[in-house]
Every structure is written in structure tokens, then in C-alpha cells.
Design an enzyme around this catalytic site. Sequence first.
Site, PDB file in Angstrom:
ATOM      1  N   ASN A   1       0.812  -1.218   0.000  1.00  0.00           N
ATOM      2  CA  ASN A   1       0.000   0.000   0.000  1.00  0.00           C
ATOM      3  C   ASN A   1       0.850   1.276   0.000  1.00  0.00           C
ATOM      4  O   ASN A   1       0.492   2.256  -0.647  1.00  0.00           O
ATOM      5  CB  ASN A   1      -0.909   0.005   1.227  1.00  0.00           C
ATOM      6  CG  ASN A   1      -1.688   1.307   1.343  1.00  0.00           C
ATOM      7  OD1 ASN A   1      -2.570   1.582   0.551  1.00  0.00           O
ATOM      8  ND2 ASN A   1      -1.330   2.126   2.320  1.00  0.00           N
TER       9      ASN A   1
ATOM     10  N   SER B   1      -2.129   0.289  -7.123  1.00  0.00           N
ATOM     11  CA  SER B   1      -1.764   1.110  -8.274  1.00  0.00           C
ATOM     12  C   SER B   1      -2.604   2.388  -8.201  1.00  0.00           C
ATOM     13  O   SER B   1      -2.898   2.870  -7.099  1.00  0.00           O
ATOM     14  CB  SER B   1      -2.002   0.336  -9.569  1.00  0.00           C
ATOM     15  OG  SER B   1      -1.704   1.162 -10.672  1.00  0.00           O
TER      16      SER B   1
HETATM   17  N1  LIG Z   1      -5.298   8.794  -2.165  1.00  0.00           N
HETATM   18  C1  LIG Z   1      -5.667   8.582  -3.427  1.00  0.00           C
HETATM   19  O1  LIG Z   1      -6.529   9.296  -3.969  1.00  0.00           O
HETATM   20  C2  LIG Z   1      -5.040   7.476  -4.204  1.00  0.00           C
HETATM   21  C3  LIG Z   1      -5.496   7.274  -5.504  1.00  0.00           C
HETATM   22  C4  LIG Z   1      -4.939   6.252  -6.251  1.00  0.00           C
HETATM   23  C5  LIG Z   1      -3.971   5.449  -5.706  1.00  0.00           C
HETATM   24  N2  LIG Z   1      -3.518   5.654  -4.443  1.00  0.00           N
HETATM   25  C6  LIG Z   1      -2.470   4.752  -3.929  1.00  0.00           C
HETATM   26  O2  LIG Z   1      -2.905   4.189  -2.706  1.00  0.00           O
HETATM   27  C7  LIG Z   1      -1.785   3.990  -1.841  1.00  0.00           C
HETATM   28  C8  LIG Z   1      -2.027   4.682  -0.522  1.00  0.00           C
HETATM   29  O3  LIG Z   1      -2.257   6.060  -0.788  1.00  0.00           O
HETATM   30  P1  LIG Z   1      -2.730   7.086   0.337  1.00  0.00           P
HETATM   31  O4  LIG Z   1      -3.529   8.136  -0.331  1.00  0.00           O
HETATM   32  O5  LIG Z   1      -3.281   6.342   1.499  1.00  0.00           O
HETATM   33  O6  LIG Z   1      -1.321   7.708   0.691  1.00  0.00           O
HETATM   34  P2  LIG Z   1      -0.874   8.481   2.012  1.00  0.00           P
HETATM   35  O7  LIG Z   1      -2.036   8.906   2.828  1.00  0.00           O
HETATM   36  O8  LIG Z   1       0.106   9.507   1.553  1.00  0.00           O
HETATM   37  O9  LIG Z   1      -0.117   7.320   2.788  1.00  0.00           O
HETATM   38  C9  LIG Z   1       0.978   6.725   2.195  1.00  0.00           C
HETATM   39  C10 LIG Z   1       1.592   5.732   3.130  1.00  0.00           C
HETATM   40  O10 LIG Z   1       2.809   5.298   2.495  1.00  0.00           O
HETATM   41  C11 LIG Z   1       3.849   5.463   3.423  1.00  0.00           C
HETATM   42  N3  LIG Z   1       5.097   5.823   2.757  1.00  0.00           N
HETATM   43  C12 LIG Z   1       5.327   6.882   1.948  1.00  0.00           C
HETATM   44  N4  LIG Z   1       6.619   6.901   1.574  1.00  0.00           N
HETATM   45  C13 LIG Z   1       7.205   5.836   2.179  1.00  0.00           C
HETATM   46  C14 LIG Z   1       8.528   5.341   2.219  1.00  0.00           C
HETATM   47  N5  LIG Z   1       9.540   5.934   1.565  1.00  0.00           N
HETATM   48  N6  LIG Z   1       8.788   4.231   2.941  1.00  0.00           N
HETATM   49  C15 LIG Z   1       7.794   3.626   3.637  1.00  0.00           C
HETATM   50  N7  LIG Z   1       6.520   4.051   3.654  1.00  0.00           N
HETATM   51  C16 LIG Z   1       6.237   5.160   2.932  1.00  0.00           C
HETATM   52  C17 LIG Z   1       3.426   6.571   4.371  1.00  0.00           C
HETATM   53  O11 LIG Z   1       4.121   6.428   5.559  1.00  0.00           O
HETATM   54  P3  LIG Z   1       4.294   7.707   6.555  1.00  0.00           P
HETATM   55  O12 LIG Z   1       2.929   8.056   7.033  1.00  0.00           O
HETATM   56  O13 LIG Z   1       5.215   7.185   7.601  1.00  0.00           O
HETATM   57  O14 LIG Z   1       4.884   8.791   5.716  1.00  0.00           O
HETATM   58  C18 LIG Z   1       1.944   6.298   4.493  1.00  0.00           C
HETATM   59  O15 LIG Z   1       1.705   5.326   5.481  1.00  0.00           O
HETATM   60  C19 LIG Z   1      -0.569   4.544  -2.580  1.00  0.00           C
HETATM   61  O16 LIG Z   1       0.122   3.469  -3.209  1.00  0.00           O
HETATM   62  C20 LIG Z   1      -1.174   5.480  -3.614  1.00  0.00           C
HETATM   63  O17 LIG Z   1      -0.355   5.620  -4.767  1.00  0.00           O
HETATM   64  C21 LIG Z   1      -4.047   6.657  -3.672  1.00  0.00           C
END
Ligand SMILES: NC(=O)c1ccc[n+]([C@@H]2O[C@H](COP(=O)([O-])OP(=O)(O)OC[C@H]3O[C@@H](n4cnc5c(N)ncnc54)[C@H](OP(=O)(O)O)[C@@H]3O)[C@@H](O)[C@H]2O)c1
Length: 174
Positions: A29, A84
Amino acid sequence: MDLASQESIRKAVAKVEAIISTLDILVNNAGCTHRLRQWTAEGIEMQFGVNHVGTFLLTKLLYPLLMAAARQSPPGAARIVNLSSHGHRLSPFRLHDYNMENKEVPPEEQPIASLPPAFAKASEDGYLSTIAYSQSKTANILFTLSLQDRAAASGIMSYAVHPGGMCVPNPSRR
Ligand SMILES: NC(=O)c1ccc[n+]([C@@H]2O[C@H](COP(=O)([O-])OP(=O)(O)OC[C@H]3O[C@@H](n4cnc5c(N)ncnc54)[C@H](OP(=O)(O)O)[C@@H]3O)[C@@H](O)[C@H]2O)c1
């Protein structure tokens, strides 16, 4: 664990291996978006380095534990789920410019022609952050397809999913 550091990933997996001998499900994730150019510890463009390369290495290192689980479970019970994004539609994987160094890419690796202007906006050094993210998410799907080819025979199923759209403004994110 920091997915932007291969040393950190290897250390984390060593700790996991010390406490479990099978792994039923791996959900990849963690992912990042960055507006400005950044690099991983190994000098890989950050979004590609974390979203695909780090995820790939983590999966590869944990693979023996998934195999061990698959041997004890019905086919398909052991799983790898890669997060993704819908954003993959904006850009193919840029094989000739995977590090986003403004190198020329052939037509089949260029972003879609109808890219909204906000997504085509580059930072001062020419960094196309949306395209960097999009190609990393395309890489997640290609990785999943490759896993489906290679791992299904061992009983491990792989999926690439789009989680839906969600944005919490984070002013500290660069
Ligand atoms: N949000 C959306 O609209 C959306 C849409 C399409 C796809 N996605 C995908 O869904 C997934 C989760 O997204 P999200 O929106 O929940 O993102 P988010 O709120 O930014 O959370 C991302 C997570 O990834 C961790 N992370 C980031 N960089 C890292 C690193 N270098 N090493 C280890 N952990 C790391 C963060 O850890 P920390 O909290 O410790 O920084 C956090 O727990 C991602 O793969 C994203 O591409 C999201």
C-alpha cells in the site's frame, strides 16, 4: 522501514524473517507523491524508487515466505496486492527515461496527448511530477502482470487495484 532505502528494506525483511516463517498476504500500500524532484538513497527518482523499485525489492525478499504459505494453502489463498492508481492512464512506463531526467522517449512512452494542463506542468528543472507518479503506477500494474505469469503456478495470486480518490492537503509535502 523506508522504501526509499534498499538497506532499510533489507533490514526490515531480516526482522520479519526472524519472527514469522510464512506470509499469507502482502499488501503493497505504501506510496508517495512529490511535487519537486527528489532521489532515493540509491539515486532513483523518488516516486519511481518508492512506488515501484522499493515495492519490487520488498516483494522479492518476502517471496520465500509467501511461497511457504502457498505450499500450505489452497491455490489463490496466498496473495500479493499492489496498490496502483487510476493515474496509470496518464503515462506509460518510460523505459528510456525511468529516472525522469528529461530524456527523449519514443512515442509509445510519451504521456497521453490530452493531458490536462495542470498535470503537464513541470517544475523549474523540468520535473514532471504527475508523469513521474503515473509511470510508477503503470509499473505497479506491469509488475502485477509479471507476477501473475510467474507466481500463479505456485498458488500465489496477484492483484493491482485502484483504491479510489482521496486527498488530505498536507502543506509540508514537497
Ligand atoms: N489517495 C488517493 O486518492 C489514491 C489514488 C490512487 C492510488 N492511491 C495509492 O494508494 C496507496 C495509498 O495512498 P494514500 O492516499 O493512502 O497515501 P498516504 O495517505 O500519503 O499514505 C501513504 C503511506 O505510504 C507510506 N510511505 C510513503 N513513503 C514511504 C517510504 N519511503 N517508505 C515507507 N513508507 C512510505 C506513508 O508512511 P508515513 O505516514 O510514515 O509517511 C503512508 O503510510 C498509494 O500506493 C497510492 O499511490 C491513492
